[in-house]
Design a protein around this motif. Structure first.
Motif, PDB file in Angstrom:
ATOM      1  N   GLU A   1       0.947  -1.265   0.002  1.00 51.38           N
ATOM      2  CA  GLU A   1       0.143   0.055  -0.133  1.00 51.38           C
ATOM      3  C   GLU A   1       0.894   1.207  -0.086  1.00 51.38           C
ATOM      4  O   GLU A   1       0.712   2.276  -0.608  1.00 51.38           O
ATOM      5  N   ALA A   2       1.806   1.189   0.538  1.00 53.37           N
ATOM      6  CA  ALA A   2       2.760   2.345   0.744  1.00 53.37           C
ATOM      7  C   ALA A   2       3.530   2.524  -0.607  1.00 53.37           C
ATOM      8  O   ALA A   2       3.787   3.650  -1.100  1.00 53.37           O
ATOM      9  N   LEU A   3       4.109   1.495  -1.230  1.00 52.63           N
ATOM     10  CA  LEU A   3       4.672   1.715  -2.508  1.00 52.63           C
ATOM     11  C   LEU A   3       3.659   2.148  -3.471  1.00 52.63           C
ATOM     12  O   LEU A   3       4.060   3.117  -4.463  1.00 52.63           O
ATOM     13  N   LEU A   4       2.316   1.656  -3.454  1.00 48.78           N
ATOM     14  CA  LEU A   4       1.493   2.163  -4.504  1.00 48.78           C
ATOM     15  C   LEU A   4       1.145   3.562  -4.267  1.00 48.78           C
ATOM     16  O   LEU A   4       0.922   4.376  -5.543  1.00 48.78           O
ATOM     17  N   ALA A   5       1.315   4.085  -2.734  1.00 48.71           N
ATOM     18  CA  ALA A   5       1.051   5.437  -2.754  1.00 48.71           C
ATOM     19  C   ALA A   5       2.245   6.277  -3.309  1.00 48.71           C
ATOM     20  O   ALA A   5       1.969   7.531  -3.947  1.00 48.71           O
ATOM     21  N   GLU A   6       3.196   5.890  -3.137  1.00 49.63           N
ATOM     22  CA  GLU A   6       4.598   6.315  -3.722  1.00 49.63           C
ATOM     23  C   GLU A   6       4.535   6.713  -5.238  1.00 49.63           C
ATOM     24  O   GLU A   6       4.818   7.649  -5.833  1.00 49.63           O
ATOM     25  N   LEU A   7       4.249   5.705  -5.669  1.00 51.43           N
ATOM     26  CA  LEU A   7       4.010   5.371  -7.363  1.00 51.43           C
ATOM     27  C   LEU A   7       2.865   6.482  -7.636  1.00 51.43           C
ATOM     28  O   LEU A   7       3.129   7.037  -8.762  1.00 51.43           O
ATOM     29  N   ARG A   8       1.811   6.449  -7.286  1.00 50.69           N
ATOM     30  CA  ARG A   8       0.662   7.481  -7.505  1.00 50.69           C
ATOM     31  C   ARG A   8       0.997   8.959  -7.483  1.00 50.69           C
ATOM     32  O   ARG A   8       0.916   9.756  -8.364  1.00 50.69           O
ATOM     33  N   ALA A   9       1.942   8.927  -6.190  1.00 52.41           N
ATOM     34  CA  ALA A   9       2.339  10.503  -6.188  1.00 52.41           C
ATOM     35  C   ALA A   9       3.105  10.880  -7.093  1.00 52.41           C
ATOM     36  O   ALA A   9       3.336  12.000  -7.688  1.00 52.41           O
ATOM     37  N   ALA A  10       4.256   9.865  -7.422  1.00 49.50           N
ATOM     38  CA  ALA A  10       5.250  10.279  -8.436  1.00 49.50           C
ATOM     39  C   ALA A  10       4.370  10.319  -9.828  1.00 49.50           C
ATOM     40  O   ALA A  10       4.815  11.464 -10.535  1.00 49.50           O
ATOM     41  N   ASP A  11       3.567   9.650 -10.139  1.00 51.02           N
ATOM     42  CA  ASP A  11       2.825   9.752 -11.316  1.00 51.02           C
ATOM     43  C   ASP A  11       2.123  11.273 -11.411  1.00 51.02           C
ATOM     44  O   ASP A  11       2.054  11.824 -12.518  1.00 51.02           O
ATOM     45  N   ALA A  12       1.296  11.667 -10.386  1.00 45.95           N
ATOM     46  CA  ALA A  12       0.528  12.726 -10.238  1.00 45.95           C
ATOM     47  C   ALA A  12       1.521  14.067 -10.514  1.00 45.95           C
ATOM     48  O   ALA A  12       1.177  14.821 -11.184  1.00 45.95           O
ATOM     49  N   GLN A  13       2.789  13.909  -9.892  1.00 47.79           N
ATOM     50  CA  GLN A  13       3.813  15.089 -10.010  1.00 47.79           C
ATOM     51  C   GLN A  13       4.167  15.203 -11.531  1.00 47.79           C
ATOM     52  O   GLN A  13       4.258  16.286 -12.057  1.00 47.79           O
ATOM     53  N   ARG A  14       4.375  14.035 -12.233  1.00 45.27           N
ATOM     54  CA  ARG A  14       4.859  13.826 -13.614  1.00 45.27           C
ATOM     55  C   ARG A  14       3.786  14.562 -14.517  1.00 45.27           C
ATOM     56  O   ARG A  14       4.179  15.369 -15.437  1.00 45.27           O
ATOM     57  N   ARG A  15       2.561  14.251 -14.077  1.00 45.59           N
ATOM     58  CA  ARG A  15       1.482  14.614 -14.967  1.00 45.59           C
ATOM     59  C   ARG A  15       1.354  16.356 -14.770  1.00 45.59           C
ATOM     60  O   ARG A  15       1.061  17.040 -15.591  1.00 45.59           O
ATOM     61  N   ALA A  16       1.559  16.541 -13.512  1.00 42.94           N
ATOM     62  CA  ALA A  16       1.374  17.917 -13.069  1.00 42.94           C
ATOM     63  C   ALA A  16       2.393  18.889 -13.723  1.00 42.94           C
ATOM     64  O   ALA A  16       2.016  19.986 -14.287  1.00 42.94           O
ATOM     65  N   GLU A  17       3.598  18.042 -13.908  1.00 44.00           N
ATOM     66  CA  GLU A  17       4.673  19.049 -14.611  1.00 44.00           C
ATOM     67  C   GLU A  17       4.511  19.219 -16.110  1.00 44.00           C
ATOM     68  O   GLU A  17       5.080  19.984 -16.861  1.00 44.00           O
ATOM     69  N   ARG A  18       3.938  17.996 -16.591  1.00 47.12           N
ATOM     70  CA  ARG A  18       3.604  18.067 -18.200  1.00 47.12           C
ATOM     71  C   ARG A  18       2.637  18.972 -18.547  1.00 47.12           C
ATOM     72  O   ARG A  18       2.656  19.672 -19.712  1.00 47.12           O
ATOM     73  N   ASP A  19       1.607  19.249 -17.721  1.00 44.32           N
ATOM     74  CA  ASP A  19       0.668  20.186 -17.982  1.00 44.32           C
ATOM     75  C   ASP A  19       0.921  21.706 -17.668  1.00 44.32           C
ATOM     76  O   ASP A  19       1.787  22.243 -17.764  1.00 44.32           O
TER      77      ASP A  19
END
Length: 64
Positions: free
Chosen positions: A46-64
């Protein structure tokens, strides 16, 4: 760009990567599949999944 550093067990990470490749999924989706299917449900996953989601959200925010 901020960096995300995860400390995870190498063998588990490799197992997850291989399973994701075999199932043609992203690492995040493989973790989700395991969590939703009740496969070895753990706080670690669950912790690993939360970290992966946060990293993905950050990448998306930086792209937009």
């Amino acid at each position: 760009m901020p960096k995300l550093i995860l400390e995870i067990e190498t063998d588990l990470y490799r197992t997850l990567q291989e399973a994701a490749r075999t199932n043609q999924l992203s690492l995040e989706d493989e973790c989700l599949r395991r969590l939703e299917g009740g496969v070895r449900r753990s706080r670690y996953m669950e912790a690993l999944l939360a970290e992966l989601r946060a990293a993905d959200a950050q990448r998306r925010a930086e792209r937009d």
